[in-house]
Enzyme design. Structure first.
Site, PDB file in Angstrom:
ATOM      1  N   GLN A 165       0.876  -1.180   0.000  1.00  0.00           N
ATOM      2  CA  GLN A 165       0.000   0.000   0.000  1.00  0.00           C
ATOM      3  C   GLN A 165       0.908   1.224   0.000  1.00  0.00           C
ATOM      4  O   GLN A 165       1.387   1.661   1.046  1.00  0.00           O
ATOM      5  CB  GLN A 165      -0.915  -0.035   1.228  1.00  0.00           C
ATOM      6  CG  GLN A 165      -1.726  -1.332   1.350  1.00  0.00           C
ATOM      7  CD  GLN A 165      -2.877  -1.426   0.363  1.00  0.00           C
ATOM      8  OE1 GLN A 165      -3.692  -0.520   0.245  1.00  0.00           O
ATOM      9  NE2 GLN A 165      -2.938  -2.538  -0.374  1.00  0.00           N
TER      10      GLN A 165
ATOM     11  N   GLY B 146     -11.420   3.232   4.929  1.00  0.00           N
ATOM     12  CA  GLY B 146     -10.603   2.276   4.182  1.00  0.00           C
ATOM     13  C   GLY B 146      -9.705   2.948   3.141  1.00  0.00           C
ATOM     14  O   GLY B 146      -9.844   4.147   2.857  1.00  0.00           O
ATOM     15  N   HIS B 147      -8.835   2.152   2.554  1.00  0.00           N
ATOM     16  CA  HIS B 147      -7.845   2.717   1.636  1.00  0.00           C
ATOM     17  C   HIS B 147      -8.506   3.346   0.412  1.00  0.00           C
ATOM     18  O   HIS B 147      -9.511   2.877  -0.068  1.00  0.00           O
ATOM     19  CB  HIS B 147      -6.774   1.695   1.237  1.00  0.00           C
ATOM     20  CG  HIS B 147      -7.250   0.433   0.623  1.00  0.00           C
ATOM     21  ND1 HIS B 147      -6.384  -0.514   0.136  1.00  0.00           N
ATOM     22  CD2 HIS B 147      -8.491  -0.058   0.417  1.00  0.00           C
ATOM     23  CE1 HIS B 147      -7.075  -1.527  -0.338  1.00  0.00           C
ATOM     24  NE2 HIS B 147      -8.342  -1.276  -0.181  1.00  0.00           N
ATOM     25  N   ASN B 148      -7.894   4.453  -0.015  1.00  0.00           N
ATOM     26  CA  ASN B 148      -8.336   5.214  -1.190  1.00  0.00           C
ATOM     27  C   ASN B 148      -9.617   6.013  -0.957  1.00  0.00           C
ATOM     28  O   ASN B 148     -10.158   6.589  -1.898  1.00  0.00           O
ATOM     29  CB  ASN B 148      -8.554   4.307  -2.416  1.00  0.00           C
ATOM     30  CG  ASN B 148      -7.463   3.280  -2.587  1.00  0.00           C
ATOM     31  OD1 ASN B 148      -6.307   3.587  -2.378  1.00  0.00           O
ATOM     32  ND2 ASN B 148      -7.825   2.061  -2.926  1.00  0.00           N
TER      33      ASN B 148
END
Lengths: 344, 344, 344
Positions: free
Chosen positions: C200, C241-243
């Site tokens: 990531q 969460g990611h993004n």
């Protein structure tokens, strides 16, 4: 990094990988297909992103043979672009690769602890009596590892993690910041003088290649051990209650709470926000979608769900009135059927 | 440890306890009835485990008079085997008993702090100005206690806990790893320039014998105090919002979120994953089952619930369509009733 | 503090503020209208508290022109008493104002880090290579800031926070205890040998005036960045969460889980315990009530809801049986309609 070097690394893991184009192309960065520039590597994993393929400035694209048809640019072609991407991504993960082999002067390490070779121990880490840390492991700043706990090789423990006493971690276990391993399970006996704590003397065992997300908690067993099998991946804010047994290659998403003494099989996939009552079993291969309330064991593979999806507030308010008296509605339908002497 | 010693300890708390068999029997370990070996003590709390009684290798079993009938082995007999087990378990809880009376050299303790007698303070603990720590308390590694906070006697604070300024903990309070006591409540006033924080100047008061599970948060009050009554037990990943008042001997399970300004009575039991809106009251003795959405006060004792339990995904998908238009279904039934001139 | 001083401070921000009564009145404490004593300042924001106005011992009350009619005591009068209260509260927030400009000797600060002017760094703080801390920021005890991360001016970071590498925080960002910024997103590619982690490599960007509540987690992006816009306020136990991309002046309440790659607009309000699936968009101004399960994008402003509110357990048990076969009930109604040749 040269494209040829990337290819060599990834092809070790992805057998059908084919390199198309300029092996000497230099790659500096990972990027999305939409926003890639020269020097970037990107991937496409979905036909709906095909449009971006024509416009992308990426120097290399990872894609499937189907999508590669007619594509003239540099490419890594495989039936599994996402897996290839995973291995490419490791080459650009500077966070993990740049750590020196050092033990920070401010770390507190018990004399009775055993530290393997090539271990990184960050500032203010605390390692208590009889702890063992396997070779090539990383323990980042502020983490506390209590007495008698054993970590395997190649573990990566982020900052401010707590691993309580007597626990066992296999090789290549990753714990993200704020994780708590081995807190006491929630066990109390009621008495006339209030609740009396049950000492929780079991351990937590995390097998090889387990990942635990930030601020998740795995409680220690009451008598026997709480156990997580090989390769299981657990997201942030998850709770595994005492005596839980989780199989291999299972995925548990964020905010899932698993009460005590559950048995979760291998290759299970659990969505976010799922609640699982105590003493429940999930069969191998079960998939539970997000926000499901699991009140009984799921003894066959398959997909399981519950929960009411979103609607506009006005409709919801009306529906709620009826939802809360659906049993009455059912009785009215039954009475109607009887009245007109009709059986479905 | 001799069975006679165990008996003497437990009989102080469990008045009807009877010892059957060999007082000099040596016990080394706690075990489950299924997996016990020689030297182990186990218990049975449920008739359905009766089968294991015949086969167990346990050297001593704790059980009820009913189950004890016909059992010839060593036994501790009481109407409340689980409570007896709780007291036995404390004798085997090495984690708590083995800590030396010491203050680690790496701890940072303000000169103005007052530390009682026989206190353990672990590595890297931070104790700020005017903090008081009562005698026989344990503060484990990495915990931070901010200024003016007061802890009573016999508290047990696990690693990496944060107790913010001005809070008050009674005697024998246990905080598990990652707990946050006294973070600012979530209060903002909207303005034309964005949200403006409301300073949260109240405290958190935790009464005697309160337990707070790993990574749970108890926010400080906005003006007055957030309060948790004697003997209340709170599980992991729980949130008690600002100004919350929780009574005595209440149990709150994991992932329960209690919004601001709620009043929870005594002897309340709240299951896991429950959400409670702000300004709600729960009467003494209320029980709320897991995953319930509490949108109004519960002013009578009783059991309360909501939520839709799991089904297979296909059935759920069909049901969801109807759930989201149940108000329409209700109207159709009503129209049918009218059409055939029928009143239930 | 004199009432005149309070007035001068608040009137800078609240333009319609009027002082009634004794400017020289001395105020020592914030209080609720119900429990105020002499020397206290209180506020009323709601007509239903009007009764307390007659009885209160508060030396000053903040209230609206309507409520002020007939009130003879000292008062600060404005159409927005809650906003005035916010600014008053800052004057009594001793926690923030009393910190000296100092760097604790036990802090570990990399030589390559850049620390601005008038910064407080608490005991055992760890600041890694190339970190920049803006002027007037506060980093409390036990917090870890990993390499290359940049904080703006006037940030306030509570104890035991983890901010991972390469992240960017704007000015006046507040992180409460136990927060984790920039943990790896949850991304794995399945393979025949188990799940393979996707590195990531994105960052987390938190804009000016963002607040993140205790033990919340904002994951770093997989490739691009996770982003939170100016003035957005996030409660405890939240997961982004990611993004994820979150707009400005948005409010997200406790236990809300936002899966990866969501886009949340400006001025959105999300209640507690909401679950939002991956890749979902919420339009500017959307309001989602507590416990809602958001399974599709909400592309129009408005209020959205789901979930089944609490009932007594007996009714719920009956209803659940019907809820789980509501599709059958629908078919029965349809058959009835057909039988009697009736269309609604």
């Amino acid at each position: 990094m040269l494209l040829s070097e990337i290819f060599t690394h990834v092809a070790q893991h992805v057998k059908d990988l084919v390199l198309q184009g300029d092996q000497a192309c230099e790659i500096h960065r990972l990027a999305t297909i939409q926003n890639a520039h020269q020097g970037d590597i990107a991937f496409i994993n979905n036909v709906k992103y095909r449009q971006y393929l024509e416009e992308t400035e990426a120097s290399v694209v990872i894609l499937s043979p189907d999508l590669a048809e007619g594509y003239k640019g540099n490419a890594l072609i495989t039936k599994n672009p996402y897996l290839a991407w995973a291995f490419v991504s490791h080459l650009f993960d500077t966070c993990r690769s740049s750590l020196p082999n050092q033990i920070h002067a401010s770390a507190t390490i018990a004399e009775s602890a055993t530290i393997g070779e090539n271990v990184f121990i960050g500032a203010n880490v605390v390692i208590e009596d009889h702890v063992k840390i396997g070779s090539n492991s990383v323990i980042k700043a502020g983490t506390v590892i209590e007495e008698n706990t054993v970590l395997g090789e190649g573990c990566f423990i982020y900052p401010n993690v707590t691993i309580c006493y007597n626990c066992v971690l296999g090789d290549r276990v990753t714990l993200h910041p704020g994780v708590v391993i081995g807190a006491e399970g929630f066990g109390f006996a009621p008495s006339s003088k209030g609740y009396v704590k049950i000492a929780q003397v079991g351990r937590v065992i995390l097998s090889d290649d387990v990942d635990i997300g930030a601020n998740s908690c795995i409680d220690r067993g009451a008598i026997e051990d709480t156990f997580v099998g090989k390769g299981t991946k657990i997201d942030n804010h998850v709770q595994l209650g005492h005596n839980g047994l989780v199989g291999e290659n299972t995925v548990i998403s964020g905010f899932t709470g698993i009460a005590g003494s559950c048995t979760i099989g291998n290759n299970v996939v659990i969505g976010g926000g799922v609640g699982i009552n105590g003493h429940i079993k999930l069969h191998d291969g079960v998939m539970v979608t997000g926000d499901t309330m699991v009140t009984h064991s799921l003894v066959e593979p398959g997909v399981y769900s519950s929960g009411m999806p979103v609607t506009d507030n006005r409709t919801w308010r009306r529906n709620v009135v009826q939802l809360q008296q659906i049993d009455k509605l059912y009785r009215r339908v039954k009475a109607l059927e009887k009245k007109i002497d009709f059986e479905e």
